[in-house]
Scaffold this active site. Structure first.
Site, short mmCIF file in Angstrom:
data_model
loop_
_atom_site.label_atom_id
_atom_site.label_comp_id
_atom_site.label_asym_id
_atom_site.label_seq_id
_atom_site.Cartn_x
_atom_site.Cartn_y
_atom_site.Cartn_z
N LYS A 22 2.57 -4.04 -10.44
CA LYS A 22 3.06 -3.10 -9.41
C LYS A 22 2.27 -3.26 -8.13
CE LYS A 22 1.45 1.31 -9.37
NZ LYS A 22 0.95 1.76 -8.08
N ASN A 23 0.93 -3.24 -8.23
CA ASN A 23 0.13 -3.24 -7.01
C ASN A 23 0.22 -4.56 -6.25
OD1 ASN A 23 -0.57 -0.65 -7.52
ND2 ASN A 23 -2.69 -1.06 -8.13
N CYS A 118 -3.52 12.94 -1.48
CA CYS A 118 -3.02 12.44 -2.75
C CYS A 118 -3.85 13.08 -3.83
CB CYS A 118 -3.13 10.93 -2.72
SG CYS A 118 -3.41 10.16 -4.28
N ARG A 123 -8.48 9.87 0.16
CA ARG A 123 -7.88 8.56 0.40
C ARG A 123 -7.43 8.35 1.86
NH1 ARG A 123 -4.20 6.77 -4.64
NH2 ARG A 123 -4.90 4.71 -4.07
N ASP A 309 -8.48 2.15 -12.23
CA ASP A 309 -7.14 2.42 -12.76
C ASP A 309 -7.08 2.35 -14.29
OD1 ASP A 309 -6.19 2.84 -10.24
OD2 ASP A 309 -5.10 0.96 -10.07
N ARG A 401 6.45 5.56 -12.02
CA ARG A 401 5.98 4.83 -10.84
C ARG A 401 5.29 3.53 -11.25
NH1 ARG A 401 2.33 8.14 -7.00
NH2 ARG A 401 2.49 6.11 -6.05
C1 UD1 Z 1 -5.52 0.34 -4.56
C2 UD1 Z 1 -4.55 0.46 -5.70
C3 UD1 Z 1 -4.99 1.60 -6.62
C4 UD1 Z 1 -6.43 1.41 -7.07
C5 UD1 Z 1 -7.35 1.18 -5.87
C6 UD1 Z 1 -8.77 0.83 -6.27
C7 UD1 Z 1 -2.47 -0.27 -4.74
C8 UD1 Z 1 -1.08 0.09 -4.29
N1 UD1 Z 1 -3.22 0.73 -5.18
O1 UD1 Z 1 -5.45 1.55 -3.82
O2 UD1 Z 1 -4.11 1.61 -7.76
O3 UD1 Z 1 -6.87 2.57 -7.75
O4 UD1 Z 1 -6.84 0.10 -5.06
O5 UD1 Z 1 -8.79 -0.27 -7.09
O6 UD1 Z 1 -2.84 -1.43 -4.75
N2 UD1 Z 1 -10.96 4.18 1.62
C9 UD1 Z 1 -11.40 4.69 2.83
N3 UD1 Z 1 -10.72 4.34 3.96
C10 UD1 Z 1 -9.64 3.51 3.95
C11 UD1 Z 1 -9.21 2.98 2.71
C12 UD1 Z 1 -9.90 3.32 1.55
O7 UD1 Z 1 -12.37 5.44 2.87
O8 UD1 Z 1 -9.07 3.23 5.02
C13 UD1 Z 1 -11.68 4.53 0.36
C14 UD1 Z 1 -10.80 5.25 -0.65
O9 UD1 Z 1 -10.76 6.63 -0.41
C15 UD1 Z 1 -11.50 4.89 -1.94
C16 UD1 Z 1 -12.03 3.48 -1.69
O10 UD1 Z 1 -12.02 3.31 -0.29
O11 UD1 Z 1 -12.58 5.75 -2.17
C17 UD1 Z 1 -11.21 2.37 -2.32
O12 UD1 Z 1 -9.85 2.55 -2.00
P1 UD1 Z 1 -8.84 1.33 -1.83
O13 UD1 Z 1 -9.43 0.13 -2.46
O14 UD1 Z 1 -8.41 1.25 -0.42
O15 UD1 Z 1 -7.61 1.80 -2.69
P2 UD1 Z 1 -6.08 1.64 -2.37
O16 UD1 Z 1 -5.82 0.36 -1.66
O17 UD1 Z 1 -5.54 2.90 -1.78
#
Ligand code: UD1
Length: 424
Positions: A22-23, A118, A123, A309, A401
């Site tokens: 999915k991701n 979320c 996030r 995850d 999902r």
């Molecule tokens: C992706 C995955 C999700 C998984 C996560 C971590 C997808 C669609 N989703 O989510 O299933 O749990 O990686 O492996 O691929 N953060 C910030 N600022 C930002 C972006 C992130 O502070 O602009 C923080 C987040 O709050 C979190 C950490 O960085 O604490 C990691 O998040 P991130 O790796 O970005 O997760 P996603 O890409 O949202």
């Protein structure tokens, strides 16, 4: 709304096919916006998040086919006639923010709704925005939308070091940098297999990328990308989820298409807890090595560490393992919402901040429980596989999902599980 009902106590035997990730699919689909030629994905999973991304791309003017046999998803972005990603779609799924980088790279402007909160923590998307600014984007946040423009009409190569590792922000920056003018260097990037998959797909479309799988990506921007056909990588989270099923319920299950390299840290932890994992030509085969499962400590981390995850599903397994386990959630705050539900089934779990202490009990008891997010919901189904009596998991739309055919896949290896319509 539907529920899933599990009758616990059946040992499992047989094979489960693992779908495309999915991701990965959610980051590969926006890559269609980078080219006027068709991009076709194979091995795409049948999930509601994929349908949401389809609707989002269609709202921008892209053509996206419905999912055909073999998970074939044909896309074409010849005519992008709308550059606004609307709140009504973006609020349903955070990954919608991934259209920002490609739209900006292709046409020099885009307006994308901010995804909002979320259930598993705040996030934010600040790192997505900072990385795009480093590539020459001018951003203005108004009325819940990011209004983005490329200075001079086209993004330009730049350097950005991420302060923390972010999967989504790495993907957005990579999707943008491939069409920026000049060289971009992205440091402290995520190294997840889904990012490797994106880099491979972009390269098949003509992009120049080096360093995927390391913490620095170097991208030499090109003027245009062409069409490609790309198979979506195996879903390592679905793989890990079903690897836990025979450890919880007993028996032996082969996960078709599974590879250890996708989940090395996870394999090492379940082996320390008493699992036997064998890699063969068909995939990974998992069973208890000898006797009951034992407690282990787990700390989530970006790849190649233990995936956040799989934390909820691992907790479900540890609820009946001998001894006391400590789970440290390091990626997301507030990601233990499955703990009170598992407690309703008889688990002994103490949560303090980002740490959960699980003391194994002999047996869980079936109960009505409620899914609060995608991975939490599947952890309750796993717990139900070994619980005494009936477990009814409601609000399973979360499950749709991220897990295709969960009932078919688990009943195929002998679980007593069915989907029922709730009385209204
Ligand atoms: C992706 C995955 C999700 C998984 C996560 C971590 C997808 C669609 N989703 O989510 O299933 O749990 O990686 O492996 O691929 N953060 C910030 N600022 C930002 C972006 C992130 O502070 O602009 C923080 C987040 O709050 C979190 C950490 O960085 O604490 C990691 O998040 P991130 O790796 O970005 O997760 P996603 O890409 O949202």
């Amino acid at each position: 709304m539907d529920s899933i009902v599990v009758q616990g106590g059946q040992a499992l035997k047989g094979s489960i096919p693992i779908a495309g990730a999915k991701n990965a699919c959610l980051t590969l689909m926006p890559a269609t916006l980078l080219s006027e030629e068709p991009l076709t994905l194979t091995n795409a999973p049948r999930l509601s998040d994929i349908r949401t991304m389809t609707l989002l791309l269609q709202s921008l003017g892209a053509e996206v086919s419905s999912l055909a046999e073999g998970g074939v998803l044909a896309m074409s972005s010849h005519d992008i006639n709308n550059h606004t990603a609307d709140y009504d779609i973006v609020r349903k799924m955070r990954a919608s923010i991934l259209v920002l980088g490609p739209m900006l790279a292709r046409d020099g402007h885009a307006i994308v709704s901010l995804p909002g909160g979320c259930a598993i923590g705040a996030r934010p998307v600040d790192l997505h925005l900072k990385a795009l600014e480093a590539l020459g984007a001018e951003l203005d946040l108004r009325e819940g939308y990011v209004h983005a423009k490329a200075t001079g009409g086209r993004l330009k190569g730049g350097r950005y070091a991420f302060p923390i590792v972010s999967v989504g922000a790495t993907e957005n920056a990579l999707l943008a940098a491939v069409l920026a003018k000049g060289t971009s260097v992205l440091e402290n990037v995520a190294r997840e297999p889904e990012i490797m998959d994106l880099a491979q797909c972009l390269r098949a479309m003509g992009a120049h990328i080096e360093g995927e799988g390391t913490d620095t990506l170097t991208i030499e921007g090109v003027d245009r990308l062409h069409g490609a056909t790309h198979p979506v990588v195996t879903d390592r989270i679905e793989l890990g989820t079903y690897m836990l099923a025979p450890l919880i319920a007993g028996g032996e299950v082969t996960l078709q298409g599974g590879r250890r390299g996708l989940l090395e840290a996870f394999c090492e932890r379940i082996e320390a807890a008493g699992a036997e994992v064998t890699e063969g030509p068909e995939g990974l085969t998992v069973r208890r090595a000898n006797g009951p499962m034992r407690a282990v400590d787990v700390e989530t981390a970006p790849f190649p560490g233990f995936p956040t995850d799989l934390q909820a599903q691992m907790m479900a397994m540890l609820c009946t393992a001998e001894g006391t386990s400590v789970l440290d959630e390091k990626i997301f705050e507030n990601r233990f919402m499955h703990a009170p539900e598992l407690t309703r089934m008889g688990a002994k779990i103490d949560v303090h901040g980002g740490t959960a202490t699980v003391t194994g009990v002999d047996r869980l008891r079936g109960a009505p429980v409620m899914a609060t997010d995608l991975r939490a919901s599947v952890s309750l189904i796993l717990a139900g596989l070994a619980a005494e009596g009936e477990t009814k998991v409601s609000r399973v739309y979360h499950l749709d999902r991220g897990y295709e055919h969960v009932v078919r896949k688990l009943s195929g290896v002998g679980a007593k599980i069915e989907r029922v319509k709730d009385d209204v």
